[in-house]
Design an enzyme around this catalytic site. Structure first.
Site, PDB file in Angstrom:
ATOM      1  N   SER A  61       5.435   7.611   9.625  1.00  0.00           N
ATOM      2  CA  SER A  61       5.454   8.300  11.008  1.00  0.00           C
ATOM      3  C   SER A  61       5.349   6.878  12.502  1.00  0.00           C
ATOM      4  CB  SER A  61       4.283   9.297  11.575  1.00  0.00           C
ATOM      5  OG  SER A  61       2.768   8.233  11.285  1.00  0.00           O
ATOM      6  N   THR A  62       5.960   7.351  13.579  1.00  0.00           N
ATOM      7  CA  THR A  62       5.957   7.300  14.916  1.00  0.00           C
ATOM      8  C   THR A  62       4.403   6.395  14.803  1.00  0.00           C
ATOM      9  OG1 THR A  62       7.735   7.748  15.725  1.00  0.00           O
ATOM     10  CG2 THR A  62       6.564   7.020  16.989  1.00  0.00           C
ATOM     11  N   GLU A  63       4.091   8.136  14.560  1.00  0.00           N
ATOM     12  CA  GLU A  63       2.585   7.945  15.755  1.00  0.00           C
ATOM     13  C   GLU A  63       1.330   6.387  15.086  1.00  0.00           C
ATOM     14  OE1 GLU A  63       0.873  11.383  14.641  1.00  0.00           O
ATOM     15  OE2 GLU A  63      -1.128  10.684  15.034  1.00  0.00           O
ATOM     16  N   VAL A  64       1.462   7.003  13.587  1.00  0.00           N
ATOM     17  CA  VAL A  64       0.945   5.909  13.155  1.00  0.00           C
ATOM     18  C   VAL A  64       1.675   3.672  12.832  1.00  0.00           C
ATOM     19  CG1 VAL A  64       0.460   4.568  10.373  1.00  0.00           C
ATOM     20  CG2 VAL A  64       0.434   7.055  10.809  1.00  0.00           C
ATOM     21  N   GLY A  65       2.937   4.178  13.607  1.00  0.00           N
ATOM     22  CA  GLY A  65       3.890   2.890  14.163  1.00  0.00           C
ATOM     23  C   GLY A  65       2.918   2.760  15.385  1.00  0.00           C
ATOM     24  N   GLU A 110      10.169   0.931  10.262  1.00  0.00           N
ATOM     25  CA  GLU A 110      11.161   2.295  10.669  1.00  0.00           C
ATOM     26  C   GLU A 110       9.975   3.197  10.649  1.00  0.00           C
ATOM     27  OE1 GLU A 110      14.099   1.361   9.704  1.00  0.00           O
ATOM     28  OE2 GLU A 110      14.884  -0.700   9.177  1.00  0.00           O
ATOM     29  N   CYS A 140      13.536  11.028   7.628  1.00  0.00           N
ATOM     30  CA  CYS A 140      13.543  10.048   7.990  1.00  0.00           C
ATOM     31  C   CYS A 140      14.915  10.611   9.287  1.00  0.00           C
ATOM     32  CB  CYS A 140      13.047   8.636   8.299  1.00  0.00           C
ATOM     33  SG  CYS A 140      14.131   7.372   7.249  1.00  0.00           S
ATOM     34  N   GLU A 176      10.082  16.050  15.029  1.00  0.00           N
ATOM     35  CA  GLU A 176      10.002  15.821  14.106  1.00  0.00           C
ATOM     36  C   GLU A 176       9.276  16.709  12.631  1.00  0.00           C
ATOM     37  OE1 GLU A 176       8.980  12.160  11.516  1.00  0.00           O
ATOM     38  OE2 GLU A 176      11.027  12.014  10.729  1.00  0.00           O
ATOM     39  N   LYS A 209       0.608  -1.551  -0.248  1.00  0.00           N
ATOM     40  CA  LYS A 209       0.278  -0.063  -0.002  1.00  0.00           C
ATOM     41  C   LYS A 209       0.453   1.309   0.209  1.00  0.00           C
ATOM     42  CE  LYS A 209      -1.912   2.936   2.534  1.00  0.00           C
ATOM     43  NZ  LYS A 209      -1.623   4.326   2.238  1.00  0.00           N
TER      44      LYS A 209
HETATM   45  P1  NAP Z   1       2.575   8.261   8.065  1.00  0.00           P
HETATM   46  O1  NAP Z   1       1.620   8.826   8.038  1.00  0.00           O
HETATM   47  O2  NAP Z   1       2.949   7.173   8.954  1.00  0.00           O
HETATM   48  O3  NAP Z   1       2.357   7.385   7.014  1.00  0.00           O
HETATM   49  C1  NAP Z   1       2.914   5.906   5.983  1.00  0.00           C
HETATM   50  C2  NAP Z   1       2.078   5.371   5.568  1.00  0.00           C
HETATM   51  O4  NAP Z   1       1.167   4.747   6.546  1.00  0.00           O
HETATM   52  C3  NAP Z   1       1.128   5.873   4.299  1.00  0.00           C
HETATM   53  O5  NAP Z   1       0.777   5.032   3.194  1.00  0.00           O
HETATM   54  C4  NAP Z   1      -0.627   5.833   5.021  1.00  0.00           C
HETATM   55  O6  NAP Z   1      -0.807   6.213   4.451  1.00  0.00           O
HETATM   56  C5  NAP Z   1      -0.265   4.574   6.065  1.00  0.00           C
HETATM   57  N1  NAP Z   1      -1.267   4.451   6.976  1.00  0.00           N
HETATM   58  C6  NAP Z   1      -1.668   5.613   8.005  1.00  0.00           C
HETATM   59  N2  NAP Z   1      -2.958   5.321   9.519  1.00  0.00           N
HETATM   60  C7  NAP Z   1      -2.434   3.999   8.916  1.00  0.00           C
HETATM   61  C8  NAP Z   1      -3.075   3.230   9.959  1.00  0.00           C
HETATM   62  N3  NAP Z   1      -4.049   3.528  10.327  1.00  0.00           N
HETATM   63  N4  NAP Z   1      -2.923   1.404   9.205  1.00  0.00           N
HETATM   64  C9  NAP Z   1      -2.262   1.583   8.625  1.00  0.00           C
HETATM   65  N5  NAP Z   1      -1.658   2.172   7.570  1.00  0.00           N
HETATM   66  C10 NAP Z   1      -1.770   3.626   7.975  1.00  0.00           C
HETATM   67  O7  NAP Z   1       3.814   8.471   7.673  1.00  0.00           O
HETATM   68  P2  NAP Z   1       4.304  10.117   5.845  1.00  0.00           P
HETATM   69  O8  NAP Z   1       3.020  10.917   6.618  1.00  0.00           O
HETATM   70  O9  NAP Z   1       3.313   9.005   4.843  1.00  0.00           O
HETATM   71  O10 NAP Z   1       5.488   9.624   6.413  1.00  0.00           O
HETATM   72  C11 NAP Z   1       6.189  10.478   7.283  1.00  0.00           C
HETATM   73  C12 NAP Z   1       6.708   9.891   7.956  1.00  0.00           C
HETATM   74  O11 NAP Z   1       7.661   8.863   7.745  1.00  0.00           O
HETATM   75  C13 NAP Z   1       7.354  10.325   9.024  1.00  0.00           C
HETATM   76  O12 NAP Z   1       7.169   9.956  10.850  1.00  0.00           O
HETATM   77  C14 NAP Z   1       8.825   9.456   8.943  1.00  0.00           C
HETATM   78  O13 NAP Z   1       9.803   9.663   9.636  1.00  0.00           O
HETATM   79  C15 NAP Z   1       8.628   8.406   8.524  1.00  0.00           C
HETATM   80  N6  NAP Z   1       9.957   7.963   7.684  1.00  0.00           N
HETATM   81  C16 NAP Z   1      10.483   6.627   8.687  1.00  0.00           C
HETATM   82  C17 NAP Z   1      11.495   6.120   7.343  1.00  0.00           C
HETATM   83  C18 NAP Z   1      12.490   5.170   7.975  1.00  0.00           C
HETATM   84  O14 NAP Z   1      13.147   4.464   7.028  1.00  0.00           O
HETATM   85  N7  NAP Z   1      12.572   4.671   8.652  1.00  0.00           N
HETATM   86  C19 NAP Z   1      11.848   6.870   6.095  1.00  0.00           C
HETATM   87  C20 NAP Z   1      10.661   7.129   6.082  1.00  0.00           C
HETATM   88  C21 NAP Z   1      10.154   7.886   6.248  1.00  0.00           C
HETATM   89  P3  NAP Z   1      -1.806   7.186   3.534  1.00  0.00           P
HETATM   90  O15 NAP Z   1      -0.930   7.781   3.020  1.00  0.00           O
HETATM   91  O16 NAP Z   1      -3.167   6.923   2.916  1.00  0.00           O
HETATM   92  O17 NAP Z   1      -2.360   7.796   5.456  1.00  0.00           O
END
Ligand code: NAP
Ligand code: MG
Length: 492
Positions: free
Chosen positions: A243-247, A264, A298, A396, A189
Site C-alpha cells: 500500500s501507499t500508506e506503508v510505502g 510499487e 494494484c 483505492e 517477508k
Molecule cells: P500493505 O499493508 O502495505 O502490506 C504489504 C507488505 O508490507 C506486507 O508484507 C506487510 O506485512 C508489510 N508491512 C506492513 N507494515 C509494514 C511496516 N511498517 N514495515 C515494513 N513492512 C510492513 O499492503 P497489502 O494490504 O498487503 O496489499 C495491498 C496493497 O498493495 C494495495 O494498496 C495495492 O495497491 C498494493 N499493491 C501494489 C502493487 C504494485 O505493483 N504497485 C502490486 C500489488 C499490490 P503484513 O502483511 O504482515 O502486515
C-alpha cells in the site's frame, strides 16, 4: 490437487540458512482459508530477533565464495532449475495459493505458477548479461601520466523484499528472481495473510542448489518483522510492493538510512472508453479490468469513464456481467470469482461500498458481502452519473468495486482520469489510432494499455507515477535496481 490433499503439504516454519525453523520466541500466528473462513495453520511469527539472524546469514552468504565467486552462467542455471521445480510442483503450489489466498485454481496455475516460471526464466537470462564500460579519461596530472577507467556492476548487497497478499508467489518471484540474477542475497517477508507459497519457494530454491542463506524467508507481521528488516543496517536495498500508506513509512525510513529503495504501491486506474468503441469488447474489457483477482490487483481498472451518450449501454452491460458472476471457492470449477483475502479486508471493502452509497452513488448491482462463512463480496458497480466527489473515485478499494462516470469530451476525461494521487495504470478502448495516442500521450500512468488491461510481461517495465511508486520492475532496467556501479580508475 484438491483442498484436503494440499492441507497436508503446508510448511509452517521460516526458512533461514537452508533450514525450516520456528520463531525464536516460539510464537505463531493463524493463517486462514478465506473461502471457508477457517484457520488452516499456525505459522512462525518472526520478529526482530529472527530478522537479525536471517540478515546476518544473508550477509554471510553474500560474502561466501560459494556465492560471490559463482560464475554468472551458474546463477542462470540455478534460476532455470528453480523455474523447472516451480513447474514440477505446480499442482501443489497452485492448490496452496488457492487455499490460502482464495483465487481461482485456474488463475493460480496460470499466473502464480506459470507466471513465476516465466519470470524466473526471463531473469535467469540477465545473469550473464550484466556489463560495464571502458572509458578514456581526460585527466592531465601529473604530466606524462594517462588514465583509463572501467565500470563494473556489482551486486547491491543483502536485499529486503516485502510483498503483499494479492499475488503471493508471483510478487515474491518478481523480487527474488532479479535480485538473485544480479548476485544479491535476499531476505523475503511475505504478507501475514499469505505466507505459505513463499516458504515452499525457498525450499525449492534450496533443492535447486542455491547455497544456504542466499534466499531466506521470515514470516511475521509488517510492524515487527517487516519494520526490523527495513531498518537493519546490513540490508543494502529494500524492494517493497504494497500500500501507499506503508510505502511512505518504508520510503521515509530508507531516506533516513540512505538506503536504496524501490516502491510499487497502490492505484486507482482509469478505464477510458471512447465513443467509437466496440461495446462488446469494452464491456468485457471493463468488467475483467476490475473483477480480475476479485479486484485485488494494484492496476485494477476501478474507475470507468464512458461517453455520456453511451453511459447506460456500457455501464449497464458491465453491471449485467457483474450480476452473472458465480461466487465460490477457488477449488470449485463453477466459480468465476473467489473470496477476498481476509475478514478484515472484506469488512473494509463493504465499508467503502456503504460510504459510496451514503454519498449518493447509485448501486447498480452487488452492494455488499455475500452470505456464508467465506469472505465474499458481491461484484459491485456504482454509477456516479453526476460525477459527485465520491470517496470511491479517489480511494483505492482493492476489491470488486467499480465506479462509473459519464463524460462529454476528451479534454474533460483526460483531466478527470489524471485527477488522482495515483498513476499506476490506465486503459483506453477505441479503434481510432489518433484518439488512442492522444490519450496515451497525456495520461499520467506508468503503464497505458490500449484495448486491454492488466497485461504484464517480464520484458515490459512496470511501476508507478506519482504516489503509485518509485522505480520500475522487469525489463533490462531491473539490473540497475539490484546492482551498484563501481568505477575503477587506472593510471599508466
Ligand atoms: P500493505 O499493508 O502495505 O502490506 C504489504 C507488505 O508490507 C506486507 O508484507 C506487510 O506485512 C508489510 N508491512 C506492513 N507494515 C509494514 C511496516 N511498517 N514495515 C515494513 N513492512 C510492513 O499492503 P497489502 O494490504 O498487503 O496489499 C495491498 C496493497 O498493495 C494495495 O494498496 C495495492 O495497491 C498494493 N499493491 C501494489 C502493487 C504494485 O505493483 N504497485 C502490486 C500489488 C499490490 P503484513 O502483511 O504482515 O502486515
Ligand atoms: Mg497487511
Amino acid at each position: 490437487m484438491q483442498r484436503m490433499e494440499v492441507l497436508k503439504s503446508i510448511r509452517t516454519g521460516m526458512f533461514i540458512g537452508g533450514e525450516l525453523m520456528a520463531a525464536r520466541s516460539g510464537k505463531t500466528f493463524a493463517v486462514y482459508d478465506p473461502a471457508a473462513g477457517v484457520e488452516i495453520a499456525q505459522v512462525a511469527d518472526g520478529d526482530s530477533e529472527d530478522v537479525g539472524m536471517a540478515v546476518d546469514i544473508a550477509k554471510h552468504a553474500l560474502e561466501a565464495d560459494a556465492w560471490r565467486r559463482m560464475p554468472p552462467a551458474m546463477r542462470e542455471r540455478l534460476l532455470l532449475k528453480l523455474a523447472d521445480l516451480v513447474e514440477a510442483h505446480g499442482d501443489e503450489l497452485a492448490a496452496l495459493e488457492t487455499l490460502n489466498q482464495g483465487k481461482l485454481l485456474g488463475f493460480s496455475k496460470m499466473l502464480e505458477v506459470g507466471g513465476s516460471a516465466q519470470w524466473l526464466r526471463y531473469m535467469a537470462g540477465w545473469a550473464t548479461k550484466i556489463e560495464g564500460s571502458t572509458l578514456d579519461l581526460s585527466l592531465g596530472f601529473p604530466p606524462g601520466v594517462r588514465y583509463q577507467a572501467s565500470t563494473r556492476r556489482v551486486p547491491a548487497g543483502v536485499v529486503a523484499a516485502i510483498v503483499p497478499w494479492n499475488f503471493p508467489l508471483l510478487m515474491a518471484v518478481w523480487k527474488i528472481a532479479p535480485a538473485l540474477a544480479c548476485g544479491c542475497t535476499v531476505v523475503l517477508k511475505p504478507a501475514e495473510e499469505t505466507p505459505l507459497t513463499a516458504i515452499r519457494l525457498a525450499e525449492l530454491a534450496h533443492q535447486a542448489g542455491f547455497p544456504p542463506g542466499v534466499l531466506n524467508v521470515v514470516t511475521g507481521r509488517g510492524e515487527t518483522a517487516g519494520a526490523a528488516l527495513v531498518c537493519h543496517p546490513a540490508v543494502s536495498k529494500v524492494t517493497f510492493t504494497g500500500s501507499t500508506e506503508v510505502g511512505r513509512i518504508i520510503g521515509a525510513q530508507c531516506g533516513a538510512d540512505i538506503k536504496r529503495v524501490s516502491l510499487e504501491l497502490g492505484g486507482k486506474s482509469p478505464v477510458i472508453v471512447l465513443d467509437d468503441c466496440d461495446p462488446r469488447k469494452a464491456i468485457e474489457g471493463a468488467a475483467s479490468a476490475v473483477f480480475f483477482n476479485h479486484g485485488q490487483v494494484c492496476t485494477a481498472g476501478s474507475r470507468l469513464y464512458v461517453p455520456r451518450a453511451r453511459f447506460d449501454e456500457i455501464v449497464g452491460g458491465v453491471a449485467a456481467v457483474a450480476d452473472s458472476l458465480v461466487l465460490g471457492s477457488g477449488f470449485d470449477e463453477r466459480a468465476q470469482m473467489g473470496p477476498l483475502v481476509s475478514a478484515r479486508h472484506r469488512d473494509k471493502v463493504v465499508g467503502m461500498i456503504d460510504e459510496g452509497r451514503a454519498q449518493g452513488g447509485e448501486i447498480l448491482c452487488g452492494g455488499g458481502a455475500a452470505p456464508g462463512d467465506g469472505y465474499f463480496v458481491k461484484p459491485t458497480v456504482v454509477a456516479n452519473a453526476f460525477c459527485e466527489p465520491l470517496s470511491l473515485v479517489r480511494k483505492e478499494v482493492f476489491g470488486p468495486v467499480l465506479v462509473a462516470m459519464p463524460y462529454d469530451d476528451l479534454d474533460e476525461v483526460i483531466a478527470a482520469a489524471n485527477a488522482s494521487e495515483y498513476g499506476l495504470g490506465a486503459s483506453v478502448w477505441t479503434n481510432q489510432l489518433d484518439k488512442a495516442l492522444a490519450v496515451v500521450d497525456r495520461i499520467e500512468a506508468g503503464t497505458v494499455w490500449v484495448n486491454s488491461h492488466n497485461m504484464v510481461d517480464p520484458a515490459l517495465p512496470f511501476g508507478g507515477f506519482k504516489a503509485s511508486g518509485v522505480g520500475r520492475e522487469h525489463g533490462k532496467a531491473i539490473i540497475d535496481a539490484y546492482t551498484e556501479t563501481r568505477s575503477i580508475c587506472f593510471a599508466y
